[in-house]
Design a protein around this motif. Structure first.
Motif, PDB file in Angstrom:
ATOM      1  N   LYS A 108      88.983 -34.971  70.317  1.00 49.54           N
ATOM      2  CA  LYS A 108      87.747 -34.296  70.651  1.00 49.54           C
ATOM      3  C   LYS A 108      86.534 -35.112  70.671  1.00 49.54           C
ATOM      4  N   ASN A 110      82.268 -34.870  70.114  1.00 45.78           N
ATOM      5  CA  ASN A 110      81.123 -33.777  70.067  1.00 45.78           C
ATOM      6  C   ASN A 110      80.079 -33.986  71.319  1.00 45.78           C
ATOM      7  N   THR A 111      79.934 -32.970  72.028  1.00 48.32           N
ATOM      8  CA  THR A 111      79.124 -33.200  73.057  1.00 48.32           C
ATOM      9  C   THR A 111      78.001 -32.128  72.924  1.00 48.32           C
ATOM     10  N   LEU A 112      76.708 -32.204  73.635  1.00 50.81           N
ATOM     11  CA  LEU A 112      75.792 -31.052  73.657  1.00 50.81           C
ATOM     12  C   LEU A 112      76.352 -29.861  74.207  1.00 50.81           C
ATOM     13  N   LYS A 113      76.049 -28.826  73.915  1.00 51.13           N
ATOM     14  CA  LYS A 113      76.659 -27.320  74.444  1.00 51.13           C
ATOM     15  C   LYS A 113      75.638 -26.936  75.491  1.00 51.13           C
ATOM     16  N   ILE A 114      75.466 -27.764  76.424  1.00 49.00           N
ATOM     17  CA  ILE A 114      74.521 -27.222  77.602  1.00 49.00           C
ATOM     18  C   ILE A 114      75.225 -27.884  78.853  1.00 49.00           C
ATOM     19  N   LYS A 115      74.886 -27.061  79.897  1.00 50.27           N
ATOM     20  CA  LYS A 115      75.328 -27.393  81.251  1.00 50.27           C
ATOM     21  C   LYS A 115      75.194 -28.869  81.535  1.00 50.27           C
ATOM     22  N   ALA A 117      75.136 -31.832  79.980  1.00 51.63           N
ATOM     23  CA  ALA A 117      75.648 -32.391  78.865  1.00 51.63           C
ATOM     24  C   ALA A 117      76.196 -33.613  79.252  1.00 51.63           C
ATOM     25  N   ASN A 118      76.971 -33.632  80.328  1.00 50.27           N
ATOM     26  CA  ASN A 118      77.658 -35.078  80.640  1.00 50.27           C
ATOM     27  C   ASN A 118      77.211 -35.611  81.858  1.00 50.27           C
ATOM     28  N   GLU A 169      69.305 -30.492  66.122  1.00 50.91           N
ATOM     29  CA  GLU A 169      69.859 -29.433  66.485  1.00 50.91           C
ATOM     30  C   GLU A 169      69.801 -28.291  65.518  1.00 50.91           C
ATOM     31  N   LYS A 183      66.770 -27.100  69.204  1.00 50.10           N
ATOM     32  CA  LYS A 183      67.831 -27.429  69.957  1.00 50.10           C
ATOM     33  C   LYS A 183      67.705 -28.001  71.230  1.00 50.10           C
ATOM     34  N   LYS A 185      67.977 -28.035  75.212  1.00 51.29           N
ATOM     35  CA  LYS A 185      68.195 -27.321  76.158  1.00 51.29           C
ATOM     36  C   LYS A 185      68.804 -27.737  77.423  1.00 51.29           C
TER      37      LYS A 185
END
Length: 283
Positions: A108, A110-115, A117-118, A169, A183, A185
């Motif tokens: 796993k 840890n990435t940003l929890k945004i659309k 992110a990748n 964050e 945070k 966005k």
């Protein structure tokens, strides 16, 4: 003290490796900050001799077994690993040394929890300061995170640029730098990252380094230069050995069948090879 092996992770692969090494009369140390993904499994019904047992109970049983054998354990987060004449593992509870390593801390990341992110991975977004910091020399750098892992990455990045903005964050940090608590966005750009939106403000950046939470298996692999496949799993041979001498890996971090039975096997196979490896060092 220099341990024979430092095992990072105490899921089925890590515990299995530790148990086998201890029974070989070797001196392993297991370092972990939690009990791995197994603890989150609701019930285990497909593992030999186990019926309707929670994943957490199975994990605790394995840990108890290893401790009863005398396997040393440290509750800590791994911050970094240096490879010199042997391995130096820096953690939140101190520094430890070993002749060999077994990586069993899962995949796993840890990435940003945004659309988005990748969207810019490898195009302005990086997960490894040591690997990519040089490419952002004297440029505007963003760093996302707040804990010891982030602090370690910051200490690398400040050698390349004085213009660093840390996005925590919403968390606190001890670092005296340009801090943004809002945070993130959105990540914006064209073919490469151009800006980060946090709160109601846009921050122009050339690069963003992600150091959220604790170091994952993938993050450690990047930092040490381990070979990865196209899905991000650590590449190992039939003895669970990586492309770097004296470093082994097993469990979810190497992919394949993501089951307890396979992870236990990985740990046992690695222990057998590590035993041979250590014996050859003493000749």
């Amino acid at each position: 003290m220099i341990y024979d092996t430092i095992i990072i992770g105490r899921g089925p692969a890590g515990i299995s490796c530790g148990v086998y090494l201890k029974r070989f009369n070797l001196n392993p140390l297991i370092i972990a900050y939690d009990n791995g993904a197994l603890k989150d499994a609701h019930f285990i019904d497909n593992y030999y001799g186990v019926s309707h047992l929670s994943g957490n109970d199975l994990a605790l049983s394995g840990i108890r077994q290893a401790k009863e054998l005398g396997v040393s354990m440290v509750d800590a987060e791994v911050i970094s690993i240096e490879m010199l004449d042997h391995f130096y593992v820096k953690t939140t509870s101190g520094d430890y040394e070993a002749k060999t390593l077994f990586l069993a801390m899962g995949k796993k990341r840890n990435t940003l929890k945004i659309k988005s992110a990748n969207l810019f991975d490898g195009h302005g977004v990086s997960y490894c300061a040591i690997c990519d910091g040089f490419f952002f020399k004297n440029k505007k750098i963003g760093l996302a995170g707040a804990g010891p892992f982030m602090e370690s990455e910051y200490n690398v990045l400040k050698n390349f640029s004085k213009d660093i903005t840390i996005f925590t964050e919403g968390e606190e940090t001890k670092i005296n730098a340009n801090i943004v608590k809002d945070k993130i966005k959105e990540l914006k750009g064209d073919s490469n990252l151009k800006a980060v939106v946090a709160g109601d403000k846009e921050y122009l950046l050339d690069g963003l380094f992600i150091a959220l939470g604790t170091q994952s298996g993938m993050s450690l692999a990047y930092h040490m230069g381990l070979a990865l496949d196209d899905k991000g799993y650590i590449i190992v041979d039939s003895n669970m050995q990586t492309n770097i001498a004296h470093i082994y890996a097993g469990g979810d971090v190497v992919g394949g069948l993501l089951q307890v039975s396979k992870a236990v096997s990985d740990g046992a196979i690695a222990a057998l090879k590590i035993k041979e490896d250590l014996a050859s060092m003493s000749k």
